[in-house]
Design a protein around this motif. Structure first.
Motif, short mmCIF file in Angstrom:
data_model
loop_
_atom_site.label_atom_id
_atom_site.label_comp_id
_atom_site.label_asym_id
_atom_site.label_seq_id
_atom_site.Cartn_x
_atom_site.Cartn_y
_atom_site.Cartn_z
N THR A 213 0.82 -1.22 0.00
CA THR A 213 0.00 0.00 0.00
C THR A 213 0.85 1.27 0.00
O THR A 213 0.33 2.37 0.21
N GLY A 214 2.13 1.11 -0.21
CA GLY A 214 3.01 2.28 -0.31
C GLY A 214 3.22 2.99 1.00
O GLY A 214 3.40 4.21 1.03
N LEU A 215 3.20 2.24 2.09
CA LEU A 215 3.35 2.86 3.41
C LEU A 215 4.62 2.39 4.13
O LEU A 215 4.71 2.54 5.35
N THR A 216 5.56 1.88 3.37
CA THR A 216 6.81 1.42 3.99
C THR A 216 7.44 2.57 4.79
O THR A 216 7.55 3.69 4.29
N GLY A 217 7.80 2.28 6.03
CA GLY A 217 8.41 3.30 6.89
C GLY A 217 7.41 4.04 7.75
O GLY A 217 7.78 4.84 8.60
N PHE A 218 6.11 3.78 7.52
CA PHE A 218 5.08 4.48 8.29
C PHE A 218 4.56 3.66 9.47
O PHE A 218 3.68 4.09 10.18
N GLY A 219 5.09 2.45 9.65
CA GLY A 219 4.54 1.52 10.64
C GLY A 219 4.43 2.08 12.04
O GLY A 219 3.45 1.82 12.73
N ALA A 220 5.42 2.86 12.46
CA ALA A 220 5.42 3.34 13.84
C ALA A 220 4.63 4.63 14.02
O ALA A 220 4.47 5.12 15.15
N ARG A 221 4.13 5.18 12.92
CA ARG A 221 3.42 6.46 13.00
C ARG A 221 2.03 6.28 13.62
O ARG A 221 1.35 5.27 13.40
N ALA A 222 1.61 7.30 14.37
CA ALA A 222 0.24 7.30 14.91
C ALA A 222 -0.72 7.55 13.75
O ALA A 222 -0.44 8.39 12.88
N VAL A 223 -1.84 6.83 13.73
CA VAL A 223 -2.77 7.00 12.60
C VAL A 223 -3.35 8.42 12.56
O VAL A 223 -3.73 8.91 11.50
N THR A 224 -3.41 9.05 13.73
CA THR A 224 -3.97 10.41 13.78
C THR A 224 -3.05 11.43 13.10
O THR A 224 -3.48 12.53 12.80
N SER A 225 -1.79 11.04 12.88
CA SER A 225 -0.86 11.99 12.26
C SER A 225 -0.78 11.82 10.74
O SER A 225 -0.02 12.52 10.08
N LEU A 226 -1.57 10.92 10.18
CA LEU A 226 -1.50 10.64 8.74
C LEU A 226 -2.43 11.55 7.94
O LEU A 226 -3.42 12.06 8.47
N SER A 227 -2.12 11.68 6.66
CA SER A 227 -3.00 12.44 5.77
C SER A 227 -4.19 11.55 5.39
O SER A 227 -4.19 10.34 5.66
N GLY A 228 -5.18 12.15 4.73
CA GLY A 228 -6.38 11.40 4.34
C GLY A 228 -6.06 10.20 3.48
O GLY A 228 -6.56 9.10 3.70
N GLY A 229 -5.19 10.39 2.50
CA GLY A 229 -4.83 9.31 1.59
C GLY A 229 -4.08 8.19 2.30
O GLY A 229 -4.29 7.01 2.02
N GLN A 230 -3.20 8.57 3.22
CA GLN A 230 -2.45 7.56 3.97
C GLN A 230 -3.38 6.76 4.88
O GLN A 230 -3.23 5.55 5.02
N LYS A 231 -4.34 7.45 5.47
CA LYS A 231 -5.32 6.74 6.32
C LYS A 231 -6.10 5.72 5.49
O LYS A 231 -6.38 4.61 5.96
N GLN A 232 -6.47 6.14 4.27
CA GLN A 232 -7.18 5.21 3.38
C GLN A 232 -6.36 3.94 3.16
O GLN A 232 -6.87 2.84 3.20
N ARG A 233 -5.06 4.14 2.93
CA ARG A 233 -4.19 3.01 2.65
C ARG A 233 -4.10 2.08 3.87
O ARG A 233 -4.08 0.86 3.73
N VAL A 234 -4.03 2.69 5.07
CA VAL A 234 -3.97 1.88 6.29
C VAL A 234 -5.26 1.05 6.41
O VAL A 234 -5.20 -0.15 6.72
N ALA A 235 -6.39 1.70 6.14
CA ALA A 235 -7.68 0.99 6.26
C ALA A 235 -7.73 -0.17 5.26
O ALA A 235 -8.23 -1.26 5.59
#
Lengths: 278, 363
Positions: B121-143
């Motif tokens: 989902t193109g989120l390599t390196g984002f694993g430790a980030r809080a979901v509240t700190s992500l942009s809308g598109g990044q949140k979509q990818r996490v979901a």
């Protein structure tokens, strides 16, 4: 931007705080180092005697008892209010409104009225013991107050409506799709509250527990009305010393120590919370 | 890869009928879009498939296994919610790992799977980030990653892009489509946005008042709508209530042509649909039969009217043409040879192979 009005309002508020809180507090700190004089409240002679009495054993025990009693009361208030709000939030809007009105009514009652109500409810002659006796559940009914349990009920009753009303908008307005998402990800419905809802609300619940802890530390009427002397909290002791025994210096010293202990506990909690958030 | 069969599903909320006798077969690996306006029942159907609502009657079968009585947490269906429903107290990795943890997957496998999904989902390196700190598109990818973590038998998405801006929405649509093709997971996507459905779906299921109006490929539902609702709901369209008598197709007092030439054996009152982009504007003089009642065939203008509105939308120019009180929409490219202005009288013609008579609409 003209900051004149906000500055004036801010300075006024600060002035009121100084006059009505900080000045009496400073006076209390000063008095706590005076020597007690039964004929004239105190002598303006510096002494550590009042603080030494605290560490004598008796007051230390009362302090520890006070801390765990109020901590238990605060935790019970928050757990009960949270679960009650989770249940109420599932009801129809009509019934939610009904329960909110009931809680608001409870909040309007004074501490004395709540205390008396429970005194009657727990009494041998008119309350729950008599009912249990009449129903055959209790062979020899006797009054349930004063007791530690009765005092705890009183403390919980005092905080319950306030905490419930603070929690209600957050609980009722929470995004329930988060809980549904947990279900689609394999969480059994009965575990969703434990695994998802509770952790999400944890920060709020901790903050409310600390608030309740501080609030219940200062409660005076419930321990006297519903508790036994051996259940009395430090607030009762301070009043007893300051007003009953006319020993204002000792009362002040105990109050200062309680203030410091409370401050330290809140500071530690705040730091722990920040570390957890980071 | 799983096949879902929905048979005669009904659902009511009090007196409101949410779903009325809905039956649908979704093939393995298919990308289905449930399309309809608010309150048409599309989200209810998705929630019934996910096990978050119970149908009043009917049956759901996934690869022959009945889902009807199976609890949501036992269905192994991944779902992306409209609000995304990420767990705010968990970081990105823990959000993705949640389902695996619930299934008791060991820590090493979970870690590997989470890394795979982060990469996918193109989120390599984002694993430790809080979901509240992500942009809308990044949140979509996490979901999306979280829903796919358990390798679900069905992948459901409930208007996941509705809150995003147009650019990001287009980008994520392409990514989802690519991901779905790559994984081959049977996907049901709910949307009220017809262009989104057109862009994504192998098959679009159009719902109206709890009933399926039409299920077909994007091309089918666009070019051959099965009802007036679909014709009006999918894209802009011009509907003509025409009469076919004695071999002539007539609209009001205009003769649109011979039914033999048009190639229809329909009779009586029919509803004709003509897409705006298939209509050609002609100068009023350049027609074989632009006057009332004497059009002779499929060349030249069939109708004549006045341009009452003209607006430019990117490369397209859109016109509203008034024909005796009946407004016709027409669109054409900006670089068209024939330019018209508001107030001009123009002739209209179209290619009959692009026109469509609504089935079951005869009077």
């Amino acid at each position: 931007m003209n900051l004149f009005v906000p500055r004036v309002l801010g300075m006024t508020a600060f002035g009121i705080l100084c006059v009505f809180f900080l000045v009496p507090l400073a006076f209390m700190v000063v008095v706590s180092f005076y020597k007690a004089d039964p004929m004239a409240f105190y002598q303006e002679t510096f002494t550590w005697e009042n603080y030494q009495k605290f560490f004598s054993g008796f007051y230390l025990n009362v302090t520890l008892r006070t801390l765990w009693t109020t901590a238990l009361g605060a935790v019970l208030v928050v757990i009960l209010a949270f679960t009650a709000m989770l249940a109420i939030a599932e009801l129809s809007r009509k019934w939610q409104l009904f329960w909110i009105l009931v809680l608001l009514s409870l909040m309007c009652l004074s501490e004395v009225i709540v205390g008396f109500s429970w005194l009657i409810l727990l009494s041998e002659s008119a309350g729950i013991p008599r009912l249990l006796g009449a129903l055959g559940f209790w062979d020899n009914p006797r009054s349930l107050s004063p007791s530690f349990g009765a005092m705890m009920i009183g403390l919980v009753m005092l905080g319950f409506s306030v905490v419930s009303l603070i929690l209600y908008p957050q609980v009722a307005g929470r995004d329930k799709s988060i809980e549904e998402a947990a279900q689609t990800l394999g969480t059994a419905p009965h575990l969703v509250t434990l695994y998802v809802t509770l952790p999400i609300f944890m920060q709020t619940l901790i903050a409310l527990t600390l608030t309740m802890f501080v609030y219940l530390l200062g409660v005076f009427v419930m321990p006297i009305m519903l508790g036994r002397p051996r259940d009395w909290t430090m607030t009762v002791m301070i009043s007893d010393k300051a007003l009953g025994d006319a020993n204002l210096p000792l009362g002040s010293a105990l109050a200062v120590i309680m203030l410091i202990i409370t401050g330290v506990i809140l500071l530690i909690s705040l730091l722990a919370s920040r570390k957890r958030t980071a | 890869m799983s096949e879902l069969v929905i048979s005669k599903v009904d659902k009511r909320f009090g007196k409101t009928v949410a779903l009325d006798d809905v039956s649908l077969r979704i093939k393995s690996g298919e990308f289905i879009c449930l399309l309809g306006s608010s309150g048409c029942g599309k989200t209810t159907l998705l929630r019934i498939i996910a096990g978050l609502e119970q149908s009043d009657s009917g049956e759901l079968q996934l690869d022959g296994e009945s889902l009807t009585r199976l609890a949501s947490h036992k269905r192994n269906i991944g779902m992306v919610f409209q609000s995304l429903a990420l767990f705010p107290h968990l970081n990105v990795s823990r959000n993705i790992a949640y389902g695996l943890k619930m299934r008791g997957v060991d820590a090493e496998t979970t870690k590997t799977r989470v890394e795979e999904l982060l990469k996918l989902t193109g989120l390599t390196g984002f694993g430790a980030r809080a979901v509240t700190s992500l942009s809308g598109g990044q949140k979509q990818r996490v979901a999306i990653a979280r829903a796919l973590a358990l390798e679900p038998r069905l992948f459901l998405m409930d208007e996941p892009f509705s809150a995003l801006d147009a650019g990001l929405r287009d980008h994520l649509q392409q990514e989802v489509k690519k991901l779905q093709k790559q994984l081959g997971v049977t996907t049901i996507f709910v949307t009220h946005d017809q262009s989104e459905a057109m862009a994504l779906a192998d098959r679009i299921v159009i719902l109206n008042n709890g009933k399926i109006e039409q299920a077909g490929s994007p091309k089918e539902v666009y070019q051959q709508p099965s009802s007036r609702f679909v014709a009006e709901f999918i894209g802009a369209n011009n509907l003509f209530d025409v009469t076919i008598e004695s071999g002539a197709v007539r609209f009001k007092e205009y003769n649109l042509g011979s039914s033999i030439v048009i190639g229809t054996d329909l009779r009586g009152t029919q509803t004709l649909t003509v897409r705006p982009e298939t209509i050609t504007l002609l100068p009023p003089g350049n027609s074989s039969g632009n006057s009332r009642g004497n059009s002779s065939g499929n060349s030249g203008a069939f109708l004549q009217g006045a341009v009452v509105m003209q607006r430019t939308i990117g490369a397209l120019i859109e016109h509203d043409i008034d024909i005796d009180g009946h407004l016709i929409k027409q669109t054409m490219l900006q670089n068209n040879d024939y330019e018209v202005s508001v107030g001009d009288t123009v002739g209209l013609s179209w290619d009959w192979s692009q026109a469509w008579f609504l089935p079951g609409e005869s009077g």
